[in-house]
Design a protein around this motif. Structure first.
Motif, PDB file in Angstrom:
ATOM      1  N   THR A 371       4.120  21.700  14.322  1.00 30.15           N
ATOM      2  CA  THR A 371       4.208  21.536  12.870  1.00 30.15           C
ATOM      3  C   THR A 371       4.740  22.793  12.202  1.00 30.15           C
ATOM      4  O   THR A 371       5.696  22.746  11.423  1.00 30.15           O
ATOM      5  N   ILE A 372       4.118  23.942  12.509  1.00 30.31           N
ATOM      6  CA  ILE A 372       4.549  25.179  11.850  1.00 30.31           C
ATOM      7  C   ILE A 372       5.822  25.721  12.479  1.00 30.31           C
ATOM      8  O   ILE A 372       6.417  26.671  11.957  1.00 30.31           O
ATOM      9  N   GLY A 373       6.236  25.097  13.601  1.00 28.71           N
ATOM     10  CA  GLY A 373       7.552  25.405  14.162  1.00 28.71           C
ATOM     11  C   GLY A 373       8.616  24.509  13.569  1.00 28.71           C
ATOM     12  O   GLY A 373       9.753  24.492  14.046  1.00 28.71           O
ATOM     13  N   TRP A 374       8.211  23.708  12.553  1.00 33.12           N
ATOM     14  CA  TRP A 374       9.094  22.840  11.769  1.00 33.12           C
ATOM     15  C   TRP A 374       9.700  21.718  12.597  1.00 33.12           C
ATOM     16  O   TRP A 374      10.777  21.228  12.316  1.00 33.12           O
ATOM     17  N   ASN A 375       8.935  21.294  13.605  1.00 30.45           N
ATOM     18  CA  ASN A 375       9.289  20.105  14.374  1.00 30.45           C
ATOM     19  C   ASN A 375       8.234  19.044  14.064  1.00 30.45           C
ATOM     20  O   ASN A 375       7.378  18.721  14.897  1.00 30.45           O
ATOM     21  N   VAL A 376       8.295  18.526  12.850  1.00 35.01           N
ATOM     22  CA  VAL A 376       7.261  17.621  12.352  1.00 35.01           C
ATOM     23  C   VAL A 376       7.244  16.313  13.143  1.00 35.01           C
ATOM     24  O   VAL A 376       6.180  15.748  13.410  1.00 35.01           O
ATOM     25  N   VAL A 377       8.413  15.835  13.523  1.00 33.02           N
ATOM     26  CA  VAL A 377       8.483  14.580  14.287  1.00 33.02           C
ATOM     27  C   VAL A 377       7.726  14.727  15.600  1.00 33.02           C
ATOM     28  O   VAL A 377       6.964  13.834  16.012  1.00 33.02           O
ATOM     29  N   ARG A 378       7.909  15.853  16.276  1.00 32.83           N
ATOM     30  CA  ARG A 378       7.204  16.084  17.545  1.00 32.83           C
ATOM     31  C   ARG A 378       5.695  16.162  17.317  1.00 32.83           C
ATOM     32  O   ARG A 378       4.913  15.611  18.099  1.00 32.83           O
ATOM     33  N   ALA A 379       5.290  16.827  16.250  1.00 34.97           N
ATOM     34  CA  ALA A 379       3.860  16.933  15.938  1.00 34.97           C
ATOM     35  C   ALA A 379       3.271  15.550  15.670  1.00 34.97           C
ATOM     36  O   ALA A 379       2.152  15.246  16.100  1.00 34.97           O
ATOM     37  N   ASP A 380       4.024  14.709  14.944  1.00 29.98           N
ATOM     38  CA  ASP A 380       3.568  13.336  14.688  1.00 29.98           C
ATOM     39  C   ASP A 380       3.330  12.595  16.003  1.00 29.98           C
ATOM     40  O   ASP A 380       2.319  11.911  16.185  1.00 29.98           O
ATOM     41  N   GLU A 381       4.271  12.726  16.920  1.00 31.74           N
ATOM     42  CA  GLU A 381       4.164  12.020  18.207  1.00 31.74           C
ATOM     43  C   GLU A 381       2.940  12.493  18.989  1.00 31.74           C
ATOM     44  O   GLU A 381       2.189  11.679  19.560  1.00 31.74           O
ATOM     45  N   ILE A 382       2.720  13.792  19.018  1.00 33.41           N
ATOM     46  CA  ILE A 382       1.570  14.343  19.750  1.00 33.41           C
ATOM     47  C   ILE A 382       0.255  13.812  19.173  1.00 33.41           C
ATOM     48  O   ILE A 382      -0.628  13.373  19.917  1.00 33.41           O
ATOM     49  N   LEU A 383       0.152  13.832  17.852  1.00 37.34           N
ATOM     50  CA  LEU A 383      -1.111  13.446  17.223  1.00 37.34           C
ATOM     51  C   LEU A 383      -1.334  11.940  17.251  1.00 37.34           C
ATOM     52  O   LEU A 383      -2.477  11.486  17.373  1.00 37.34           O
ATOM     53  N   GLU A 384      -0.282  11.163  17.137  1.00 42.11           N
ATOM     54  CA  GLU A 384      -0.439   9.704  17.241  1.00 42.11           C
ATOM     55  C   GLU A 384      -0.992   9.324  18.615  1.00 42.11           C
ATOM     56  O   GLU A 384      -1.877   8.469  18.729  1.00 42.11           O
ATOM     57  N   ASP A 385      -0.480   9.962  19.655  1.00 44.55           N
ATOM     58  CA  ASP A 385      -0.993   9.702  21.002  1.00 44.55           C
ATOM     59  C   ASP A 385      -2.426  10.228  21.142  1.00 44.55           C
ATOM     60  O   ASP A 385      -3.272   9.592  21.783  1.00 44.55           O
TER      61      ASP A 385
END
Length: 587
Positions: A371-385
């Motif tokens: 998230t703070i690396g500004w890869n919000v899409v990746r953070a979303d994927e990690i947290l959804e899983d």
């Protein structure tokens, strides 16, 4: 003719019955579709209000008007000899029968086929059924003469909590809620009610020279009945071994007492094989961290303990987790350059993944790093899983809730945070997060309820007043009411930001400017995002955009919420603003 007979003749009763059935069905549909369409929670209340308000209107309408072959006419204009109310009544009977059939089908599906309403009922039943399998670990009391041994008793409590949390089928209240009763003589029944648990584990620790006596007891909250208790007398040569041993004994006894299963499948010790000196440094670091969670000096002292623990044992998982937590707080509070703390978070997130791949700690850290690396899409994927994999982990649920402020998935975020609060009911951090999501989704009534609950726990609870005040201001424009609420906001930068905006809207530009000048003196560029909010609301578009560009240059994490922040609405459509959002990877 009596009034009752006249009401019957005009089909008033039948119209009322039709209206009530239709209204009930509308409420069921609203309850089902509102979450699916991500509508704010007040929608269901609004539908209920309209349905209730419409009933007397429908009754009056049925009294005053009659359906004739020529169309709808006022009842007084219809000749009684030509009235066909008896025919209309029969038709209404068929309508009632049809609606009743629909209602019964819905009820049956709700009851037996697991419709959304049925799922809610089932969830309630499951909570009730599993309530006997719920426990809170209260902070063990330090009975030693030296208050400095507090870290040991707190560490033992957390060790037991972590061990119990790994037992399948056992609901364990989060640390925040359990430790809310530290140094309080609260009745066990009240604790059971507040935490929604049927059992508590409590105890005491007494150290004398190189000896330690630890007493633990398992108690039912409804009647105070002792299910199990034991006293352990040990030499204090190995603090780690003592705590692991007791955790194993307690875990095994609890599995038998609460779950009726043998104790031969205890969860593995989190610190198996750890160096005792490293473990003690870790305990001291966690103690300092928990008591200085936002203070730069306290965070620095905690970091020193974790650093010493890692010098002794470089692969110490929990010490790496402690370092991640320190740098995460450092980053959130703007202590030093954002890039430096973000780099440290990435380092410790990678280490956690190496030592415990796929664990909740690793998942949470890597999601935050993304998230703070500004890869919000990746953070979303990690947290959804992660939410699917760890549906009972309050920390994971809360982290996903915070992520929804960035991506606008407010309905799922609200549900996740509410679940986290059920698991950790006294967590002010989660209540603050809930108020933030309610603010963003314009649910001011819900935010008011959250504020009331938070202030009952702590009159100095931060952030919640800000979110309620700004929700009211953004939805109604009532700056005076918002200012009255936020006057007692204890968190400095939220107090200053809200006052700068609200005072200017009330015509007090000098006081508003004074607040901005104070912020610049206190926070410098680390409050760049807040300056952008203020100047956007003041109508100074150029200054607002300049500060948001600065926020992106220094990677101010406040900018993460820009896509869903109503305070920035005056900038929507501005090419420079769109460029900032695109650069940050935000929607």
């Amino acid at each position: 003719m009596s009034l009752f007979k006249e009401l019957k003749r005009r089909n008033v009763f039948k119209v009322a019955i039709v209206y009530i059935i239709v209204g009930w069905l509308l409420l069921q549909v609203s309850d089902t579709l509102a979450p699916a369409l991500r509508l704010p929670e007040w929608i269901h209340s609004a539908v209920a209000f309209v349905v209730i308000l419409g009933l007397p209107i429908a009754v009056v309408f049925a009294w005053a008007y009659e359906l004739t072959p020529e169309g709808l006419k006022k009842e007084k204009d219809v000749d009684r000899s030509e009235s066909i109310t008896h025919v209309t009544g029969r038709r209404i009977d068929f309508v009632i029968i049809g609606l009743m059939a629909v209602a019964l089908i819905y009820f049956a599906a709700d009851k037996f086929l697991g419709t959304p309403a049925g799922d809610a009922a089932q969830a309630t039943a499951e909570v009730s059924e599993e309530s006997d399998h719920s426990i809170a670990v209260l902070p063990f009391v330090n009975m030693s003469d030296d208050p400095g041994n507090e870290y040991f008793s707190d560490g033992l409590s957390e060790e037991l909590l972590n061990a119990l949390a790994r037992i399948g089928g056992l609901k364990v209240t989060g640390r925040t809620s359990s430790f809310a009763f530290k140094n309080q003589n609260t009745d066990l029944r009240e604790i059971g009610r507040l935490l929604n648990v049927a059992n508590v584990l409590e105890g005491s620790v007494r150290k004398y020279e190189n000896r330690v006596r630890i007493t633990a007891q398992l108690i039912k909250t409804d009647d105070g009945y002792h299910l199990w208790s034991e006293t352990f007398d040990r030499e204090l040569d190995d603090i780690f071994a003592i705590q692991e041993e007791i955790a194993g004994h307690v875990t095994g006894a609890l599995k038998i007492a609460l779950l009726g299963s043998p104790s031969n499948q205890n969860a593995p010790a989190t610190n198996a094989g750890r160096n005792p000196q490293a473990y003690e440094e870790y305990l001291r670091g966690m103690y300092v961290y928990q008591h200085n969670i936002d203070d730069a000096e306290g965070l620095t002292r905690a970091r020193e303990h974790f650093t010493r623990a890692l010098e002794i044992d470089p692969d110490y998982l929990d010490a790496h987790l402690g370092m991640y937590k320190i740098w995460d707080r450092w980053h959130r509070n703007g202590h030093g350059p954002f890039d430096d703390s973000a780099e440290q978070i990435a380092i410790y997130a990678a280490k956690l993944e190496q030592l415990a791949p796929g664990s909740p700690q690793s998942v949470e850290a890597n999601a935050r790093s993304a998230t703070i690396g500004w890869n919000v899409v990746r953070a979303d994927e990690i947290l959804e899983d992660a939410v699917k994999q760890y549906p009972q982990n309050p920390s994971i649920l809360a982290r996903w809730g915070g992520q929804t402020i960035i991506n606008g998935e407010f309905a799922s975020g609200m549900a996740a945070v509410r679940h986290a609060i059920r698991l950790d009911p006294l967590s002010l951090e989660n209540l603050s997060l809930l108020s933030a999501i309610q603010h963003r989704s314009s649910d001011c009534a819900g935010a008011q309820e959250t504020v009331n609950r938070a202030l009952e726990l702590d009159e100095q609870a931060g952030r919640v007043r800000y979110h309620l005040a700004m929700c009211i201001f953004e939805t109604t424009g009532n700056a005076a009411k918002a200012l009255e609420i936020v006057r007692s906001e204890p968190l400095g930068f939220m107090y200053d930001t809200s006052h700068a905006i609200l005072l200017q809207h009330l015509g007090d530009q000098d006081s508003a400017q004074h607040r901005v000048d104070s912020m610049v003196a206190d926070y410098g560029d680390s409050a760049s995002y807040q300056y952008g909010q203020i100047y956007a609301q003041w109508g100074d578009i150029n200054k607002a955009l300049s500060w948001l560009e600065t926020a992106w240059e220094i990677r101010d994490p406040g900018l993460l919420q820009a896509g869903t922040d109503s305070l920035l609405d005056p900038l929507r459509g501005e090419p420079r603003f769109i460029k900032v959002l695109e650069s940050a990877g935000l929607r």
